[in-house]
Design an enzyme around this catalytic site. Sequence first.
Site, PDB file in Angstrom:
ATOM      1  N   ASP A  21       4.199   9.667  -7.482  1.00  0.00           N
ATOM      2  CA  ASP A  21       3.340   8.653  -6.864  1.00  0.00           C
ATOM      3  C   ASP A  21       3.874   8.357  -5.477  1.00  0.00           C
ATOM      4  O   ASP A  21       5.093   8.259  -5.272  1.00  0.00           O
ATOM      5  CB  ASP A  21       3.282   7.365  -7.685  1.00  0.00           C
ATOM      6  N   GLU A  23       3.314   5.997  -1.825  1.00  0.00           N
ATOM      7  CA  GLU A  23       2.704   4.906  -1.075  1.00  0.00           C
ATOM      8  C   GLU A  23       2.774   5.264   0.408  1.00  0.00           C
ATOM      9  O   GLU A  23       3.775   5.825   0.875  1.00  0.00           O
ATOM     10  CB  GLU A  23       3.428   3.582  -1.340  1.00  0.00           C
ATOM     11  N   HIS A 179       0.644  -0.487  -7.456  1.00  0.00           N
ATOM     12  CA  HIS A 179       0.770  -0.065  -6.059  1.00  0.00           C
ATOM     13  C   HIS A 179       2.214  -0.111  -5.580  1.00  0.00           C
ATOM     14  O   HIS A 179       2.475  -0.195  -4.384  1.00  0.00           O
ATOM     15  CB  HIS A 179      -0.141  -0.878  -5.139  1.00  0.00           C
ATOM     16  N   ASP A 184       3.971   2.698 -10.621  1.00  0.00           N
ATOM     17  CA  ASP A 184       2.829   3.572 -10.907  1.00  0.00           C
ATOM     18  C   ASP A 184       3.274   4.922 -11.463  1.00  0.00           C
ATOM     19  O   ASP A 184       2.601   5.503 -12.326  1.00  0.00           O
ATOM     20  CB  ASP A 184       1.992   3.777  -9.646  1.00  0.00           C
TER      21      ASP A 184
END
Length: 209
Positions: A21, A23, A179, A184
């Site tokens: 994951d 960001e 998030h 996540d």
Amino acid sequence: MNDKYNQLNHRFRKFYPVVVDIETTGFNHKIHALLEIAIITLKMDQSGWLKKSNIIHLHIKPFSGSLIDTQSLLLNKINPFQPLRRAIYEKEALNFIFDIVYQEMKFNLCKKSIIVAHNAHFDHSFLMAAIKRCNINNNLFHPFVTFDTATLSGVITGQTVLAKACQTIGLPFNNQKAHSALYDTLKTANLFCTLVNKWKKLGGWPFKK
């Protein structure tokens, strides 16, 4: 049952699954930067059940010339310039991740790693762009194939949103923690392992005609 069906390299055609994951500072992998990346490597026990293995979470400095979409930062609540993040350059982060993934691939007798992610196209596109940007020639990850837990969840649970898919199969999910790359990734790994193991438990693996 033949022991090969309890081996990770046989389960996914010698692909080694790595849950990812990311960001970012926006939605365009060409101009927006990585801010966080978390990966979870996987393993199989002697009975062939898929489980989490290594967990890695890194904060990353935006690459030079990258742009920032303020709406993305409102969503992930990351301040890219906060010194307490202890962020590192993306090439350092990728080299560290590749070292771990390579050792896991080698141990599990796999030939290539494959990204497992929720709405995997997003994470895959950003990771591939970073690898290209850092001039990493030996890319361990498949250049276009992914395992998308949104698709798998849609087929199996009828849900495509990560939180709803987790809740449908009995996995807790805290929307206030969503998030975050680490949170996540943990939830995506739990979801993927649960779906794969459920298929096995129902008699779907090994596949019988």
